[in-house]
Enzyme design. Sequence first.
Site, mmCIF file in Angstrom:
data_model
loop_
_atom_site.group_PDB
_atom_site.id
_atom_site.type_symbol
_atom_site.label_atom_id
_atom_site.label_comp_id
_atom_site.label_asym_id
_atom_site.label_seq_id
_atom_site.Cartn_x
_atom_site.Cartn_y
_atom_site.Cartn_z
ATOM 1 N N GLU A 1 0.849 -1.199 0.000
ATOM 2 C CA GLU A 1 0.000 0.000 0.000
ATOM 3 C C GLU A 1 0.882 1.245 0.000
ATOM 4 O O GLU A 1 1.998 1.230 0.509
ATOM 5 C CB GLU A 1 -0.924 -0.006 1.220
ATOM 6 C CG GLU A 1 -0.243 -0.124 2.583
ATOM 7 C CD GLU A 1 0.172 1.202 3.176
ATOM 8 O OE1 GLU A 1 -0.205 2.251 2.627
ATOM 9 O OE2 GLU A 1 0.894 1.178 4.187
ATOM 10 N N CYS B 1 4.489 5.110 10.014
ATOM 11 C CA CYS B 1 5.118 4.430 8.877
ATOM 12 C C CYS B 1 6.590 4.769 8.698
ATOM 13 O O CYS B 1 7.454 3.904 8.869
ATOM 14 C CB CYS B 1 4.351 4.757 7.591
ATOM 15 S SG CYS B 1 2.733 3.966 7.510
ATOM 16 N N LYS C 1 9.341 3.786 11.584
ATOM 17 C CA LYS C 1 9.491 2.345 11.835
ATOM 18 C C LYS C 1 9.901 1.603 10.571
ATOM 19 O O LYS C 1 10.624 0.600 10.637
ATOM 20 C CB LYS C 1 8.238 1.760 12.479
ATOM 21 C CG LYS C 1 6.980 1.746 11.631
ATOM 22 C CD LYS C 1 6.678 0.387 11.041
ATOM 23 C CE LYS C 1 5.340 0.377 10.320
ATOM 24 N NZ LYS C 1 5.120 -0.869 9.566
#
Length: 447
Positions: A159, A271, A274
């Site tokens: 995604e 996002c 990490k």
Amino acid sequence: MALKITVIGTGYLGATHAAAMAELGFEVMGLDVVPEKIETLRRGEVPMYEPGLEELLRRHVAGIDGSSGRLRFTTDFAEVAAFGDVHFLCVNTPQKHLEYACDMSHVESALASLAPHLHGPALVVGKSTVPVGSAERLAAYLAEHAPAGDDAELAWNPEFLREGFAVDDTLHPDRIVVGVRGERAEKLLREVYATPVAEGSPFIVTDFPTAELVKTSANSFLATKISFINAMAEVCEAAGGDVAKLAEAIGHDDRIGKKFLRAGIGFGGGCLPKDIRAFMARAGELGADQALTFLREIDSINMRQRGQMVELTRQALGGGPFLGKRVAVLGASFKPDSDDVRDSPALNVAGQIHLQGGQVTVYDPKGMDNARRIFPTLGYAGSALEAVRGADVVLHLTEWREFRELDPEELGREVAARVLLDGRNALDPGVWRRAGWTYRAMGRPTA
């Protein structure tokens, strides 16, 4: 016969994907192991703020007046397996506690719960961001544990959602990447994404490792670009330059481009931080750690920006301790148009100042409840005007449109001192200075 789609995991990614698949005309069933989350979604409500998502959800959830009825939710893996032809895994892959590596336990648990119920041909599609090599391992597990055997295939379809634009990014993606092993999986995914492909979205077919690497590579590149301009802001501070003008000048080079070149307090969220850390950890496991050593400096630059904002605030207050000083913070979410405060630079700066004795009051248009859960000891206000009342300094730390449209004169009547620190370089210095404010922004000591 029309494909039926399931979405396993109904957090930010899953809820958006499920609603978007229903919008594209598919019958969809979403699953989550948290009953409260499922009940919320069945009411047509979303547990997070994302522009346009709740309206999209309500348009399709079964049982809501006027909806298409194409979208249902359950907690039962057997029901999902019997319903769907294509199963999207949209569960979270957080950073492991006290490690850089990615925690794969949610993905593994979801697949382990689904596989025993797959008695006929099925395609399981991973959308979660995972370490390269994961799909190969998960495909072997699926073939071994699904009664359908090799007829239960795996594909990887990363995604690329931007918080604040997730609905549009799902319905009109700038690219669709699918990692597949065979023609059947590719054919099914072309059918799933037929509408956006017909509208012009590129459809890129790869192997498993490449598909897994695309998301982490993209995030690492964006993190590098953000941290580059923040490093230039440090140099501008030392040299008396203006990082905003510098960014404007280099952005005209179409090899560089203008996006992601606004210096500030750095990136956060669930996002980018990490993902680049997990990328470094996985490269080390593969023996390619030297290829990504630059990401350690990217991470370091990003985290350093927060401390520099704290020091800039200290200087604005005279250089002494924060004790007894009133600090207003405009922004808590890690970016505008989101209520996500995970690893939020704005909230981190507010927390640091608070822990050093400052009386900090925070206001954010959407992130207040989440911020309170993380930092309950901070002060919170119901509006920007209330937050700045009696403040010795105002920090602009999340670039919400509401903050760009504030009236400096109106705000100035509420503060103890008209001192504004723009941690996002998003406000117009001239407008604020004409209203009698001392304006200061990171990387712009003379702007």
